[in-house]
Design a protein around this motif. Structure first.
Motif, short mmCIF file in Angstrom:
data_model
loop_
_atom_site.label_atom_id
_atom_site.label_comp_id
_atom_site.label_asym_id
_atom_site.label_seq_id
_atom_site.Cartn_x
_atom_site.Cartn_y
_atom_site.Cartn_z
N GLN A 187 20.11 -25.25 29.69
CA GLN A 187 21.50 -25.02 29.33
C GLN A 187 21.70 -24.96 27.81
O GLN A 187 22.58 -24.26 27.32
CB GLN A 187 22.39 -26.10 29.94
N LEU A 188 20.87 -25.69 27.07
CA LEU A 188 20.88 -25.56 25.61
C LEU A 188 20.54 -24.13 25.22
O LEU A 188 21.19 -23.52 24.36
CB LEU A 188 19.88 -26.53 24.98
N ALA A 189 19.51 -23.57 25.88
CA ALA A 189 19.12 -22.19 25.61
C ALA A 189 20.25 -21.23 25.94
O ALA A 189 20.52 -20.27 25.19
CB ALA A 189 17.86 -21.83 26.41
N THR A 193 22.18 -18.89 23.29
CA THR A 193 22.16 -17.44 23.49
C THR A 193 23.56 -16.87 23.39
O THR A 193 23.78 -15.82 22.75
CB THR A 193 21.56 -17.10 24.87
N ILE A 194 24.53 -17.53 24.00
CA ILE A 194 25.92 -17.08 23.91
C ILE A 194 26.40 -17.11 22.46
O ILE A 194 27.04 -16.16 21.98
CB ILE A 194 26.83 -17.97 24.78
N ALA A 195 26.05 -18.19 21.75
CA ALA A 195 26.47 -18.33 20.35
C ALA A 195 25.90 -17.21 19.49
O ALA A 195 26.56 -16.71 18.57
CB ALA A 195 26.03 -19.68 19.80
N GLY A 196 24.65 -16.79 19.79
CA GLY A 196 23.99 -15.79 18.97
C GLY A 196 24.26 -14.35 19.38
O GLY A 196 23.85 -13.43 18.67
N THR A 197 24.92 -14.15 20.50
CA THR A 197 25.19 -12.79 20.98
C THR A 197 26.69 -12.51 21.02
O THR A 197 27.27 -12.03 20.07
CB THR A 197 24.55 -12.57 22.36
#
Length: 258
Positions: A187-189, A193-197
């Protein structure tokens, strides 16, 4: 009103998720789908935040209680879970671009039901366990678990515990602990991922005022019960949750056609 509903659902789901090692998302996701107040992507995000928070609380509480873990095994499983979490979120975003939300939701429900059936029959009929020790198997198991957790938006789900028991001959209480640890990293990943996309601007972040406190309370309650419950009681809770979530998912799938 929606915030209060989410708050109560997450406390209930995370408490059961911490006991069973499922993570709570397997309950949160279908109930939020049933409420229908947010999009598929938003529900997946709220569920991930709730389960991620619960995983932190549960792991810290277990360690404080004196639990000893094989950090090497957890490290390799978590490494695979991180990679799987990234891939699962990418797959979810891809599906949302080529299918409408109704079809994506149906895909999630079908895959969730299949994993639930596998977990139920595995624990019910005591299938043969393997005792795999090669590092690559830890990575592969984490990759599969992280991918499904992120794609389905359920945090971990029933397959976590069952797959760990199947591949590494873990007792159910030990498997629940490693499952929660795997959930944390997957869930950290997903969140990173959401933060970076796409970023978080497309979500109503005020809902986190309900999601995060409820996740903490549910995680603490469930972990305290998990510590005192016998393996037999944990198995009973595990199977009961599977049955409940199967009913919710089947109903949600039926609703999609009407």
């Amino acid at each position: 009103m929606i915030g209060l509903i989410y708050f109560l659902v997450i406390i209930f789901a995370n408490a059961l998720g911490a006991i069973s090692g499922m993570g709570g998302g397997v309950i949160i996701k279908p109930i939020f789908d049933f409420v229908g107040a947010h999009s598929v992507a938003a529900i997946s995000f709220y569920s991930s935040v709730a389960v991620f928070t619960m995983a932190i609380v549960s792991t810290l509480r277990q360690l404080k209680s004196g639990l000893r873990m094989d950090w090497k095994a957890l490290g390799w499983i978590s490494f695979g879970a991180v990679a799987g979490g990234f891939l699962g979120n990418i797959a979810l975003d891809y599906f949302l671009t080529i299918f409408n939300e109704k079809k994506v939701n149906l895909i999630q429900i079908i895959l969730t039901v299949l994993t639930l059936l596998f977990a139920f029959f595995y624990t019910k009929y005591d299938w043969k366990n393997f005792r795999l020790i090669n590092i690559s198997w830890y990575v592969v198991s984490g990759l599969v678990l992280g991918f499904l957790a992120s794609l389905l938006g359920i945090g971990g789900g029933a397959i976590n515990v069952s797959l760990l028991m199947l591949m590494f001959s873990m007792p159910i209480k030990e498997a629940t602990v490693y499952s929660i640890g795997t959930i944390f990293f997957s869930q950290l990943a997903k969140i990173l991922t959401i933060a970076g996309t796409t970023g978080f601007s497309r979500f109503d972040l005020t809902m986190l005022y309900f999601v995060v406190p409820a996740a903490v309370l549910g995680g603490l309650l469930g972990t305290n019960l998990s510590i005192i419950f016998s393996p037999k009681r944990v198995t009973t809770v595990f199977q009961g949750i599977i049955f409940l979530v199967l009913l919710i998912n089947v109903y949600n799938a039926w609703q999609l056609f009407y």
